[in-house]
Design a protein around this motif. Structure first.
Motif, mmCIF file in Angstrom:
data_model
loop_
_atom_site.group_PDB
_atom_site.id
_atom_site.type_symbol
_atom_site.label_atom_id
_atom_site.label_comp_id
_atom_site.label_asym_id
_atom_site.label_seq_id
_atom_site.Cartn_x
_atom_site.Cartn_y
_atom_site.Cartn_z
ATOM 1 N N ARG A 225 3.328 -26.704 -63.362
ATOM 2 C CA ARG A 225 4.217 -26.982 -64.475
ATOM 3 C C ARG A 225 5.640 -26.927 -63.946
ATOM 4 N NH1 ARG A 225 3.375 -29.300 -69.464
ATOM 5 N NH2 ARG A 225 4.672 -28.345 -71.078
ATOM 6 N N ASN B 155 4.157 -16.989 -70.087
ATOM 7 C CA ASN B 155 4.758 -18.026 -69.264
ATOM 8 C C ASN B 155 5.973 -17.442 -68.553
ATOM 9 O OD1 ASN B 155 4.522 -20.615 -68.345
ATOM 10 N ND2 ASN B 155 5.794 -21.513 -69.936
ATOM 11 N N HIS C 257 14.116 -30.273 -83.190
ATOM 12 C CA HIS C 257 13.131 -29.623 -82.320
ATOM 13 C C HIS C 257 13.452 -29.944 -80.864
ATOM 14 C CE1 HIS C 257 11.294 -33.679 -82.267
ATOM 15 N NE2 HIS C 257 10.781 -33.307 -81.104
ATOM 16 N N SER C 258 12.855 -29.170 -79.974
ATOM 17 C CA SER C 258 12.918 -29.436 -78.537
ATOM 18 C C SER C 258 11.573 -29.988 -78.098
ATOM 19 C CB SER C 258 13.243 -28.157 -77.749
ATOM 20 O OG SER C 258 14.531 -27.684 -78.087
ATOM 21 N N HIS C 259 11.609 -31.021 -77.280
ATOM 22 C CA HIS C 259 10.366 -31.652 -76.861
ATOM 23 C C HIS C 259 9.454 -30.663 -76.130
ATOM 24 C CE1 HIS C 259 11.948 -35.427 -78.114
ATOM 25 N NE2 HIS C 259 12.845 -35.538 -77.139
ATOM 26 N N ASP C 260 8.189 -30.735 -76.453
ATOM 27 C CA ASP C 260 7.156 -29.971 -75.749
ATOM 28 C C ASP C 260 6.244 -30.994 -75.088
ATOM 29 O OD1 ASP C 260 5.406 -28.113 -74.796
ATOM 30 O OD2 ASP C 260 4.429 -27.722 -76.712
ATOM 31 N N TRP C 261 6.430 -31.185 -73.778
ATOM 32 C CA TRP C 261 5.761 -32.301 -73.109
ATOM 33 C C TRP C 261 4.325 -31.958 -72.725
ATOM 34 C CZ3 TRP C 261 8.494 -36.445 -73.837
ATOM 35 C CH2 TRP C 261 9.889 -36.378 -73.862
ATOM 36 N N ARG C 262 3.464 -32.941 -72.831
ATOM 37 C CA ARG C 262 2.084 -32.813 -72.375
ATOM 38 C C ARG C 262 1.715 -34.080 -71.623
ATOM 39 N NH1 ARG C 262 -1.174 -33.403 -78.134
ATOM 40 N NH2 ARG C 262 -0.313 -35.417 -78.726
ATOM 41 N N CYS D 1 5.603 -36.090 -76.283
ATOM 42 C CA CYS D 1 5.977 -34.850 -76.952
ATOM 43 C C CYS D 1 4.884 -34.491 -77.951
ATOM 44 C CB CYS D 1 7.321 -35.028 -77.667
ATOM 45 S SG CYS D 1 7.836 -33.565 -78.602
ATOM 46 N N SER D 2 4.481 -33.230 -77.956
ATOM 47 C CA SER D 2 3.399 -32.796 -78.848
ATOM 48 C C SER D 2 3.898 -32.436 -80.239
ATOM 49 C CB SER D 2 2.677 -31.591 -78.229
ATOM 50 O OG SER D 2 3.554 -30.495 -78.083
ATOM 51 N N TRP D 3 5.222 -32.489 -80.457
ATOM 52 C CA TRP D 3 5.769 -32.189 -81.781
ATOM 53 C C TRP D 3 5.309 -33.251 -82.769
ATOM 54 C CZ3 TRP D 3 8.792 -27.935 -83.024
ATOM 55 C CH2 TRP D 3 9.337 -27.916 -84.295
#
Length: 365
Positions: free
Chosen positions: A232, A268, A294-299, A312-314
């Motif tokens: 990551r 984490n 929101h802040s991007h939560d990447w996957r 982004c999982s949002w």
């Protein structure tokens, strides 16, 4: 106390001989048997049947290989006493299958080997003691690599670890607790690589520990963490994060074992080693501005269209990251609208086999 005997024309040590089994003393040729280990720390050893001292014979052989065998036997006795009731097997000269590791040997033979009944939180499947007594034959780096790869801890013992016919097992435990250069365990060490050999083929490996911290070492970076090369990693500053469990007793972060109870305590944390040297991340091209809500939560998405592609999982966010050979494209997609000019859909995403589809408008991402 004798520690070497002859049985069927073969040299044996006490840990290889069962109670009540007759063996021959190599010094006086009288019968001996094995006894111990004892709760007071006395290792398993031989004794003469004809008397406590058999006329002054102590059964000592001066050969270097015999001394090495004796030290192995002392190590096995100490392991058996220390971990009584916790192991399924504790023997000398155990054959370990290492055919699945990166080294050439199919098998290694451990000097003293203990395998736990259940996997140990700190030591993994078991503990191996390698006795370094005038023995330059074993490749320490490759052997350590193989044992760690098979989830065994290994301790490289020296003659100073043995006193008064005992293996000082407290020194072994202290070495693991303090991260000594002679002690390696799966919870705090990675298998040594083979890129650290000089031109003569000798080892130049020095034990290194990844240092983790809960506090962001680069707080001024607007991180975008994605899975790159199995880690990551931030595509902006190259900082890495990992899930680790903190052990207060050893003051160490260690990797949680799959399906273990400790996994729920994982957090984490940042890997300081990943930013010790200056890095040159790929050029970043950003389209639009990151939303304020929101802040991007990447996957990472793996599908038939593109392998290195993140979303982004949002819920409702259509932002993407595309990893290209010479650049990284971050598309915040804040103002994105469907091509057919329909009203913007508040997407409700559903995971399918190869992609993610909105259940409201059918859009894929």
């Amino acid at each position: 106390m004798p520690f070497i005997a002859q049985r069927d024309d073969r040299t044996v040590i006490p840990e290889e001989v069962g109670d009540g089994e007759d063996v021959i003393c190599p010094s006086c040729s009288e019968q001996m048997r094995a006894r111990g280990p004892f709760e007071n720390g006395t290792a398993r050893h031989f004794y003469h049947l004809t008397g406590s001292d058999a006329g002054g014979c102590n059964g000592v052989s001066g050969g270097e290989s015999d001394t090495h065998r004796k030290l192995k036997s002392l190590a096995v006795s100490a392991l058996r006493q220390k971990y009584d009731g916790q192991y399924t097997r504790c023997v000398p000269e155990a054959a370990i299958d290492v055919s699945q590791t990166e080294t050439a040997p199919e098998q290694r033979r451990a000097d003293a080997f203990l395998e736990f009944t259940e996997e140990n939180r700190f030591f993994g499947r078991g503990i191996i003691v390698e006795v370094q007594y005038r023995n330059e034959g074993k490749d320490v780096q490759a052997t350590t690599h193989d044992y760690l790869s098979q989830n065994f801890s290994v301790y490289w013992a020296i003659p100073d670890d043995f006193q008064n016919d005992r293996f000082l097992i407290d020194q072994l435990e202290e070495a693991f607790n303090t991260g000594n250069e002679e002690a390696y365990s799966p919870y705090q060490d990675e298998p040594p690589s083979f890129t650290s050999r000089d031109q003569t083929g000798k080892n130049s490996y020095e034990k290194a520990r990844s240092q983790f911290t809960r506090e962001d070492p680069i707080p001024n970076c607007s991180h975008a963490f994605v899975d790159i090369g199995g880690r990551r990693r931030c595509i902006r500053c190259d900082l890495c994060t990992e899930n680790r469990v903190f052990d207060p007793q050893r003051q160490q972060f260690y990797r949680p074992k799959p399906y273990s109870g400790a996994e729920t305590d994982a957090e984490n944390v940042y890997d300081l080693e990943s930013v010790e040297e200056p890095v040159s991340p790929r050029r970043i091209e950003e389209r639009g501005e990151e939303p304020s809500i929101h802040s991007h939560d990447w996957r990472v998405n793996y599908n038939r269209r593109q392998e290195e592609w993140c979303t982004c999982s949002w819920s409702g966010c259509e932002a993407t990251i595309t990893l290209e050979p010479d650049r990284v494209v971050i598309d915040h997609a804040v103002d994105a609208t469907p091509d057919d000019e329909r009203p913007k859909c508040d997407h409700v995403w559903e995971e399918l086999e190869f992609t993610t589809v909105c259940t409201e408008c059918g859009k894929e991402r």
